[in-house]
Design an enzyme around this catalytic site. Structure first.
Site, PDB file in Angstrom:
ATOM      1  N   GLU A   1      20.622  49.912   4.893  1.00 49.83           N
ATOM      2  CA  GLU A   1      20.210  50.956   5.839  1.00 49.83           C
ATOM      3  C   GLU A   1      20.454  50.508   7.281  1.00 49.83           C
ATOM      4  O   GLU A   1      20.919  51.287   8.115  1.00 49.83           O
ATOM      5  CB  GLU A   1      18.722  51.294   5.655  1.00 49.83           C
ATOM      6  CG  GLU A   1      18.289  52.440   6.554  1.00 49.83           C
ATOM      7  CD  GLU A   1      16.778  52.621   6.606  1.00 49.83           C
ATOM      8  OE1 GLU A   1      16.121  52.554   5.562  1.00 49.83           O
ATOM      9  OE2 GLU A   1      16.265  52.832   7.722  1.00 49.83           O
TER      10      GLU A   1
ATOM     11  N   SER B   1      10.970  52.272  -5.087  1.00 48.92           N
ATOM     12  CA  SER B   1      12.141  52.200  -5.974  1.00 48.92           C
ATOM     13  C   SER B   1      11.736  51.795  -7.399  1.00 48.92           C
ATOM     14  O   SER B   1      12.594  51.451  -8.205  1.00 48.92           O
ATOM     15  CB  SER B   1      13.136  51.183  -5.414  1.00 48.92           C
ATOM     16  OG  SER B   1      12.469  49.978  -5.077  1.00 48.92           O
TER      17      SER B   1
ATOM     18  N   HIS C   1      20.107  54.926   1.192  1.00 51.12           N
ATOM     19  CA  HIS C   1      20.114  54.090   2.404  1.00 51.12           C
ATOM     20  C   HIS C   1      21.086  54.577   3.479  1.00 51.12           C
ATOM     21  O   HIS C   1      20.958  54.201   4.632  1.00 51.12           O
ATOM     22  CB  HIS C   1      20.577  52.671   2.061  1.00 51.12           C
ATOM     23  CG  HIS C   1      19.619  51.890   1.240  1.00 51.12           C
ATOM     24  ND1 HIS C   1      18.273  51.922   1.445  1.00 51.12           N
ATOM     25  CD2 HIS C   1      19.822  51.020   0.222  1.00 51.12           C
ATOM     26  CE1 HIS C   1      17.690  51.110   0.570  1.00 51.12           C
ATOM     27  NE2 HIS C   1      18.601  50.563  -0.184  1.00 51.12           N
TER      28      HIS C   1
ATOM     29  N   HIS D   1      17.013  49.738  -5.840  1.00 50.23           N
ATOM     30  CA  HIS D   1      16.721  48.314  -5.977  1.00 50.23           C
ATOM     31  C   HIS D   1      15.758  48.089  -7.133  1.00 50.23           C
ATOM     32  O   HIS D   1      14.622  47.655  -6.948  1.00 50.23           O
ATOM     33  CB  HIS D   1      16.130  47.757  -4.676  1.00 50.23           C
ATOM     34  CG  HIS D   1      17.137  47.634  -3.587  1.00 50.23           C
ATOM     35  ND1 HIS D   1      16.804  47.612  -2.263  1.00 50.23           N
ATOM     36  CD2 HIS D   1      18.484  47.520  -3.645  1.00 50.23           C
ATOM     37  CE1 HIS D   1      17.913  47.506  -1.545  1.00 50.23           C
ATOM     38  NE2 HIS D   1      18.938  47.452  -2.363  1.00 50.23           N
TER      39      HIS D   1
ATOM     40  N   SER E   1      13.928  44.692  -3.118  1.00 48.50           N
ATOM     41  CA  SER E   1      13.423  45.881  -2.427  1.00 48.50           C
ATOM     42  C   SER E   1      12.590  45.504  -1.196  1.00 48.50           C
ATOM     43  O   SER E   1      11.557  44.850  -1.307  1.00 48.50           O
ATOM     44  CB  SER E   1      12.553  46.687  -3.406  1.00 48.50           C
ATOM     45  OG  SER E   1      11.796  47.632  -2.698  1.00 48.50           O
ATOM     46  N   SER E   2      13.066  45.941  -0.016  1.00 46.87           N
ATOM     47  CA  SER E   2      12.344  45.644   1.243  1.00 46.87           C
ATOM     48  C   SER E   2      10.926  46.175   1.204  1.00 46.87           C
ATOM     49  O   SER E   2       9.968  45.471   1.527  1.00 46.87           O
ATOM     50  CB  SER E   2      13.019  46.341   2.424  1.00 46.87           C
ATOM     51  OG  SER E   2      14.125  45.653   2.838  1.00 46.87           O
TER      52      SER E   2
ATOM     53  N   CYS F   1      10.231  57.477  -4.198  1.00 49.25           N
ATOM     54  CA  CYS F   1      10.039  58.374  -3.043  1.00 49.25           C
ATOM     55  C   CYS F   1      11.063  59.502  -3.157  1.00 49.25           C
ATOM     56  O   CYS F   1      11.977  59.442  -3.991  1.00 49.25           O
ATOM     57  CB  CYS F   1      10.247  57.600  -1.745  1.00 49.25           C
ATOM     58  SG  CYS F   1      11.926  56.978  -1.600  1.00 49.25           S
TER      59      CYS F   1
ATOM     60  N   HIS G   1      20.628  44.441   5.701  1.00 45.02           N
ATOM     61  CA  HIS G   1      20.164  45.486   4.782  1.00 45.02           C
ATOM     62  C   HIS G   1      21.068  46.710   4.941  1.00 45.02           C
ATOM     63  O   HIS G   1      21.477  47.048   6.055  1.00 45.02           O
ATOM     64  CB  HIS G   1      18.707  45.849   5.103  1.00 45.02           C
ATOM     65  CG  HIS G   1      18.099  46.778   4.100  1.00 45.02           C
ATOM     66  ND1 HIS G   1      18.364  48.132   4.094  1.00 45.02           N
ATOM     67  CD2 HIS G   1      17.245  46.561   3.055  1.00 45.02           C
ATOM     68  CE1 HIS G   1      17.692  48.696   3.103  1.00 45.02           C
ATOM     69  NE2 HIS G   1      17.007  47.760   2.463  1.00 45.02           N
TER      70      HIS G   1
HETATM   71  S1  SF4 Z   1      14.686  56.677   0.932  1.00 47.15           S
HETATM   72 FE1  SF4 Z   1      13.624  55.578   2.566  1.00 47.15          FE
HETATM   73  S2  SF4 Z   1      13.450  57.061   4.209  1.00 47.15           S
HETATM   74 FE2  SF4 Z   1      13.943  58.208   2.371  1.00 47.15          FE
HETATM   75  S3  SF4 Z   1      11.965  58.894   1.556  1.00 47.15           S
HETATM   76 FE3  SF4 Z   1      12.500  56.932   0.574  1.00 47.15          FE
HETATM   77  S4  SF4 Z   1      11.511  55.365   1.816  1.00 47.15           S
HETATM   78 FE4  SF4 Z   1      11.567  57.237   3.036  1.00 47.15          FE
END
Ligand code: SF4
Length: 297
Positions: free
Chosen positions: A129, A271, A74, A40, A227-228, A12, A127
């Site tokens: 975050e 991730s 995070h 992660h 990884s959550s 992401c 966690h």
């Molecule tokens: S790090 Fe978390 S909040 Fe940021 S883009 Fe990735 S999933 Fe979304």
């Protein structure tokens, strides 16, 4: 056999930014500390460690002086920034913008209503975050990990609910419903407010993966067990397609029968690096005697 890598899988934007920031510093300086695993995913982590990244624990961070430390996507609680200042540590802040905005919103809410209202965070206890989010409430926030945790809410006081960014939307909805019901039973539904702060990168991906999983005979979902969002997105795939494998490393790839005519979908968490999914696809192709190495790219 046909292999497709999900075009929406891969890092992401928050993880891309953290890794890019680390790579830039590593190219410039050759070494950089990172507080906790930057991502992660052990394979990607290993790649960065080989470039010079030094992952440190919180205990090691407290002992460090005059160094440069990267904060991962995070985010961190205010306590981390305080220690850095005291120990003359330069912070390279790669907190994801989405997380940073959420931290700010929670802090504002706590400053305005903190003494009166309870700040609730739907997330995984412990966690990174969630620790960063709780830090915005001086540690006074309440983590709601399951429906059972709702019993811990003081229904005589107002409550404001936020979510860890990588949580399950369906579970969030159930939690909201259950808390609303609990306040309604007390005759004060107006005391409860909620903000769906699940990141779109995760919620959109969940919808896309549902569809992707349905379109293939077999799904190979690649993610680290830590990884959550990986565990959450895997469950989404598994629900859509029971023939889904959770694969944490290339060694764990399932053996596909020779000359199989299956359609195989490869996907992963926010991730999971794209290079790892491509490598998995290559290995599967190589295991098939009658498939050209470049087929299905
Ligand atoms: S790090 Fe978390 S909040 Fe940021 S883009 Fe990735 S999933 Fe979304």
């Amino acid at each position: 056999m046909h292999i497709t890598i999900d075009g929406h899988s891969g890092f992401c934007s928050g993880v891309i930014n953290a890794i890019k920031t680390a790579e830039e510093w590593l190219q410039k300086e050759g070494t950089l500390y990172c507080l906790g695993d930057i991502v992660h995913n052990s394979e990607e982590l290993q790649r960065l460690v080989q470039m010079g990244l030094k992952v440190i624990t919180y205990d090691e961070f407290r002992q460090l002086h005059g160094a440069r430390v990267l904060i991962r996507a995070h985010g961190e609680p205010p306590e981390t920034y305080r220690i850095a200042k005291e120990n003359n540590i330069e912070i390279i802040d790669a907190t994801c913008k989405v997380v940073l905005n959420l931290q700010k919103t929670i802090k504002q809410e706590f400053e305005v209503d903190g003494a009166e209202a309870q700040i609730l965070i739907f997330g995984k206890q412990g966690h990174a975050e969630v620790i960063g989010l709780l830090g915005q409430t001086d540690g006074k926030g309440l983590v709601i990990s399951s429906l059972e945790d709702i019993r811990r809410i003081d229904l005589s006081r107002p409550a404001v609910l936020f979510s860890q960014t990588t949580q399950d939307s369906e579970m969030y909805r159930k939690i909201v419903e259950a808390i609303t019901e609990a306040y309604t039973r007390q005759g004060h539904p107006e005391l409860f407010t909620h903000h769906d702060t699940i990141c779109h990168s995760v919620s959109n991906r969940a919808r896309q993966l549902e569809e992707f999983a349905r379109q293939h005979d077999r799904i190979i979902f690649m993610s680290d067990a830590k990884s959550s969002n990986g565990l959450y997105l895997y469950e989404i795939c598994k629900k859509s397609n029971p023939n889904t494998h959770f694969v944490t490393s290339l060694e764990m790839l399932p053996s596909i029968p020779a000359d199989s005519s299956e359609s195989i979908g490869i996907c992963g968490a926010t991730s999971t690096p794209m290079w790892l999914m491509e490598k998995a696809a290559d290995l599967i192709r190589q295991s098939q005697p009658n498939i050209h190495p470049n087929q299905n790219h």
